[in-house]
Every structure is written in C-alpha cells, then in structure tokens.
Design a protein around this motif. Structure first.
Motif, PDB file in Angstrom:
ATOM      1  N   TYR A 153       0.830  -1.206   0.000  1.00 24.17           N
ATOM      2  CA  TYR A 153       0.000   0.000   0.000  1.00 24.17           C
ATOM      3  C   TYR A 153       0.867   1.260   0.000  1.00 24.17           C
ATOM      4  O   TYR A 153       0.652   2.190  -0.796  1.00 24.17           O
ATOM      5  N   VAL A 154       1.877   1.285   0.876  1.00 20.62           N
ATOM      6  CA  VAL A 154       2.757   2.458   0.950  1.00 20.62           C
ATOM      7  C   VAL A 154       3.535   2.629  -0.346  1.00 20.62           C
ATOM      8  O   VAL A 154       3.694   3.744  -0.857  1.00 20.62           O
ATOM      9  N   ALA A 155       4.011   1.515  -0.900  1.00 20.28           N
ATOM     10  CA  ALA A 155       4.748   1.586  -2.168  1.00 20.28           C
ATOM     11  C   ALA A 155       3.882   2.188  -3.269  1.00 20.28           C
ATOM     12  O   ALA A 155       4.353   3.041  -4.054  1.00 20.28           O
ATOM     13  N   ASP A 156       2.635   1.770  -3.346  1.00 19.06           N
ATOM     14  CA  ASP A 156       1.739   2.310  -4.362  1.00 19.06           C
ATOM     15  C   ASP A 156       1.494   3.801  -4.167  1.00 19.06           C
ATOM     16  O   ASP A 156       1.385   4.561  -5.138  1.00 19.06           O
ATOM     17  N   LYS A 157       1.373   4.221  -2.916  1.00 19.62           N
ATOM     18  CA  LYS A 157       1.157   5.649  -2.657  1.00 19.62           C
ATOM     19  C   LYS A 157       2.355   6.473  -3.116  1.00 19.62           C
ATOM     20  O   LYS A 157       2.202   7.567  -3.667  1.00 19.62           O
ATOM     21  N   ILE A 158       3.554   5.965  -2.879  1.00 16.72           N
ATOM     22  CA  ILE A 158       4.752   6.675  -3.332  1.00 16.72           C
ATOM     23  C   ILE A 158       4.755   6.776  -4.853  1.00 16.72           C
ATOM     24  O   ILE A 158       4.995   7.848  -5.426  1.00 16.72           O
ATOM     25  N   GLU A 159       4.465   5.654  -5.509  1.00 10.94           N
ATOM     26  CA  GLU A 159       4.534   5.640  -6.966  1.00 10.94           C
ATOM     27  C   GLU A 159       3.458   6.525  -7.594  1.00 10.94           C
ATOM     28  O   GLU A 159       3.679   7.143  -8.640  1.00 10.94           O
ATOM     29  N   ARG A 160       2.313   6.633  -6.947  1.00 11.33           N
ATOM     30  CA  ARG A 160       1.245   7.485  -7.464  1.00 11.33           C
ATOM     31  C   ARG A 160       1.549   8.954  -7.224  1.00 11.33           C
ATOM     32  O   ARG A 160       0.951   9.825  -7.847  1.00 11.33           O
ATOM     33  N   GLY A 161       2.453   9.234  -6.300  1.00 12.64           N
ATOM     34  CA  GLY A 161       2.759  10.621  -5.968  1.00 12.64           C
ATOM     35  C   GLY A 161       2.012  11.132  -4.756  1.00 12.64           C
ATOM     36  O   GLY A 161       2.050  12.326  -4.467  1.00 12.64           O
ATOM     37  N   GLU A 162       1.344  10.241  -4.019  1.00 18.67           N
ATOM     38  CA  GLU A 162       0.636  10.625  -2.792  1.00 18.67           C
ATOM     39  C   GLU A 162       1.625  10.562  -1.630  1.00 18.67           C
ATOM     40  O   GLU A 162       1.556   9.669  -0.778  1.00 18.67           O
ATOM     41  N   ILE A 163       2.526  11.508  -1.595  1.00 14.16           N
ATOM     42  CA  ILE A 163       3.641  11.467  -0.655  1.00 14.16           C
ATOM     43  C   ILE A 163       3.176  11.593   0.794  1.00 14.16           C
ATOM     44  O   ILE A 163       3.660  10.878   1.677  1.00 14.16           O
ATOM     45  N   PHE A 164       2.234  12.478   1.053  1.00 12.65           N
ATOM     46  CA  PHE A 164       1.779  12.632   2.431  1.00 12.65           C
ATOM     47  C   PHE A 164       1.042  11.393   2.921  1.00 12.65           C
ATOM     48  O   PHE A 164       1.127  11.031   4.103  1.00 12.65           O
ATOM     49  N   GLU A 165       0.332  10.716   2.026  1.00 12.82           N
ATOM     50  CA  GLU A 165      -0.309   9.457   2.394  1.00 12.82           C
ATOM     51  C   GLU A 165       0.743   8.410   2.742  1.00 12.82           C
ATOM     52  O   GLU A 165       0.591   7.647   3.705  1.00 12.82           O
ATOM     53  N   ALA A 166       1.827   8.376   1.952  1.00 15.30           N
ATOM     54  CA  ALA A 166       2.922   7.452   2.240  1.00 15.30           C
ATOM     55  C   ALA A 166       3.570   7.774   3.585  1.00 15.30           C
ATOM     56  O   ALA A 166       3.887   6.868   4.376  1.00 15.30           O
ATOM     57  N   LEU A 167       3.769   9.060   3.850  1.00 13.56           N
ATOM     58  CA  LEU A 167       4.365   9.461   5.125  1.00 13.56           C
ATOM     59  C   LEU A 167       3.486   9.067   6.299  1.00 13.56           C
ATOM     60  O   LEU A 167       3.977   8.635   7.348  1.00 13.56           O
ATOM     61  N   ASP A 168       2.162   9.183   6.126  1.00 11.51           N
ATOM     62  CA  ASP A 168       1.241   8.739   7.172  1.00 11.51           C
ATOM     63  C   ASP A 168       1.373   7.240   7.401  1.00 11.51           C
ATOM     64  O   ASP A 168       1.325   6.760   8.549  1.00 11.51           O
ATOM     65  N   GLY A 169       1.515   6.479   6.307  1.00  8.02           N
ATOM     66  CA  GLY A 169       1.674   5.039   6.435  1.00  8.02           C
ATOM     67  C   GLY A 169       2.934   4.665   7.195  1.00  8.02           C
ATOM     68  O   GLY A 169       2.924   3.775   8.060  1.00  8.02           O
ATOM     69  N   LEU A 170       4.025   5.353   6.924  1.00  7.14           N
ATOM     70  CA  LEU A 170       5.277   5.092   7.632  1.00  7.14           C
ATOM     71  C   LEU A 170       5.161   5.471   9.110  1.00  7.14           C
ATOM     72  O   LEU A 170       5.692   4.786   9.985  1.00  7.14           O
ATOM     73  N   GLY A 171       4.449   6.556   9.396  1.00  4.32           N
ATOM     74  CA  GLY A 171       4.222   6.937  10.787  1.00  4.32           C
ATOM     75  C   GLY A 171       3.387   5.910  11.517  1.00  4.32           C
ATOM     76  O   GLY A 171       3.642   5.593  12.693  1.00  4.32           O
ATOM     77  N   PHE A 172       2.395   5.374  10.825  1.00  5.16           N
ATOM     78  CA  PHE A 172       1.558   4.312  11.392  1.00  5.16           C
ATOM     79  C   PHE A 172       2.419   3.098  11.738  1.00  5.16           C
ATOM     80  O   PHE A 172       2.275   2.509  12.815  1.00  5.16           O
ATOM     81  N   TRP A 173       3.314   2.716  10.843  1.00  9.10           N
ATOM     82  CA  TRP A 173       4.218   1.591  11.115  1.00  9.10           C
ATOM     83  C   TRP A 173       5.041   1.830  12.368  1.00  9.10           C
ATOM     84  O   TRP A 173       5.227   0.922  13.180  1.00  9.10           O
ATOM     85  N   ARG A 174       5.582   3.036  12.513  1.00 11.64           N
ATOM     86  CA  ARG A 174       6.414   3.302  13.695  1.00 11.64           C
ATOM     87  C   ARG A 174       5.627   3.096  14.978  1.00 11.64           C
ATOM     88  O   ARG A 174       6.149   2.544  15.954  1.00 11.64           O
TER      89      ARG A 174
END
Length: 270
Positions: A153-174
């Motif tokens: 999911y995070v990889a797809d967000k990065i590739e789509r250009g949804e950077i803030f969504e990806a950052l939220d996903g990484l924060g969720f993981w932490r």
C-alpha cells in the motif's frame, strides 16, 4: 511533582466525594512510576456506581468542571476507541487531563494498577483485586499477517505521488509495528512511540531512517529502511517466516525493489 499537577490533584481529591455517583478516584500513567514532569498529562480513573454510570457519562464535562473550576474544554475519546474517556484542558496555566469514567462493574478490566487516591468503603480496591491488569502487548503474528499488505500500500502511494499518504503510512508503522516490537524485545511495556527516545535511544536512532522527506526518493529510502528494521525485529523475536519466505513477502519485496526503476530515481535503477 510540578506545582500545577499537585494543585489539580489536591482539588480533585477534595471535590470528587461531593459528586453524586462517583465512588473512587485513581491516577495512572506516569503518576504510577513517579515520572511526572511539567509536560506530563494526568491520567485519572473515575469509578462510578453502575446505576449512575450512563448519567455520569452524559454529563462528563460538568463533572470535569466540578473537579477543578479552571476547566476550559474537553471532548470524548471515540478517536481512540474509548468513549468513556474525556480529554480535558484546564488552565491557565494549561494542563492536559484525561478522565476515564469507569463503571465499578468493569473497573477490574485495566491495563495497569493505578494509584487509588480516594474510594468509598474500599470498593475500588476490591474491584482491582478481582483480576490482574493486562497490558496490550505487540502480537508478532498479527503484525506479520498485515505487514506486507501494508508495505504494498505504501509503495503504491509513493509511486502514485501521494507522498503525504505514504508518510502517514510510515508513521503508522512506527507506532503500531516497529516501536511496539522493539519495546517487546526490550521487555518494556509502552504505547506507540511514546518516550522511545529516553527508553530505547539506540533504536530511536535506527527509527530516524524511516522518516521520509516530502519527495519520492526519500520515501522510497524510508520504506526500504522500515522493511529492513521490521525484518531485524522479526528475526530477533523468532517469529515470522524464518525458514522460508512467504509468497506474499517475496512478491512485495520484489515490488518494492522495483520502485526506484519505475520512478526513474537518479542512481537508483533509472
């Protein structure tokens, strides 16, 4: 204890016997460990007669104001799945206080043993004696069942250009994966990433690599670091696919490995 915290507790202990329906007051969180500083919240449990509990819950803000007249505002804790919680701000000087209204029938179900500050006829002590506290620890199996789907999911967000969504996903993981597993490894009960800088400073340094910048390249690097860190924690725990990599893990790892090329990142497979 800071003067503001002490003054609030003194007023609350004086006021709570005069509130109809309340039968106990206890303090948890950093109060238990004696770690309260000027930035700490107060985590209070208000034990309620079962018959009075619905009415007390409905007028939670009025009760909060009765405990201390400096009450400014509050809201209920549905955002953390706990409607019995009232998140309050008092002041000035400003003080964050969490009030948890618990029916005496349910008081034995708890994650810690709070310090009882006041009770009627030992009722709260008796409730706590019915069962031991159970702190919700990280479940490695539960995490492993979800981790690789989250990674895709995070990889797809990065590739789509949804950077803030990806950052939220990484924060969720932490908060939900990496920090809980690290605390589990250290034998420390904790919530999310709270105080990880003090309790696990070396791991907190490792965690810095999972904080991406606001661009695709930085997010890819953070995603790769998060996967690496998770793999290390999983191996240390002795769970997960230690013998043979699962199909989903293999496919997602390959998908993430192809991200730099698909994004044509300089020096990363472009």
């Amino acid at each position: 204890m800071p003067a503001r915290h002490r003054a609030f507790l003194e007023r609350a202990v004086e006021a709570v016997p005069g509130v109809d329906g309340l039968v106990g007051l206890a303090a948890g969180g950093s109060f238990i460990a004696g770690e309260i500083d000027e930035f700490s919240d107060l985590d209070l449990v208000l034990a309620v007669e079962p018959a009075a509990w619905p009415e007390i819950l409905d007028r939670g803000q009025a009760v909060a104001a009765e405990l201390d007249p400096s009450f400014l505002a509050g809201f209920t804790g549905e955002h953390v799945g706990e409607p019995r919680l009232l998140v309050c701000l008092y002041g000035p000087p400003l003080l964050h206080v969490d009030l948890k209204f618990v029916s005496l029938d349910d008081a034995h179900e708890r994650i810690e043993d709070p310090v009882i500050l006041w009770e009627v006829d030992g009722c709260l002590s008796a409730a706590f004696a019915r069962a031991a506290p159970r702190y919700p620890a990280a479940d490695p199996g539960w995490i492993e069942d979800r981790f690789w789907i989250w990674a895709h999911y995070v990889a797809d967000k990065i590739e789509r250009g949804e950077i803030f969504e990806a950052l939220d996903g990484l924060g969720f993981w932490r908060a939900v994966v990496l920090a809980p597993l690290a605390f589990r490894r250290a034998g420390v009960a904790a919530t999310g990433v709270r105080r990880i800088e003090d309790r696990l400073p070396a791991f907190a340094t490792d965690l810095e690599r999972t904080v991406g910048g606001v661009d695709a390249a930085a997010c890819v690097a953070a995603l790769e670091a998060a996967i690496e860190l998770y793999t290390e924690l999983r191996a240390a725990d002795g769970t997960g696919s230690a013998v043979e990599m699962s199909v989903v893990e293999r496919e997602v790892r390959a998908y993430v490995a192809g991200l730099p090329g698909r994004l044509q990142l300089p020096g990363r497979g472009a």
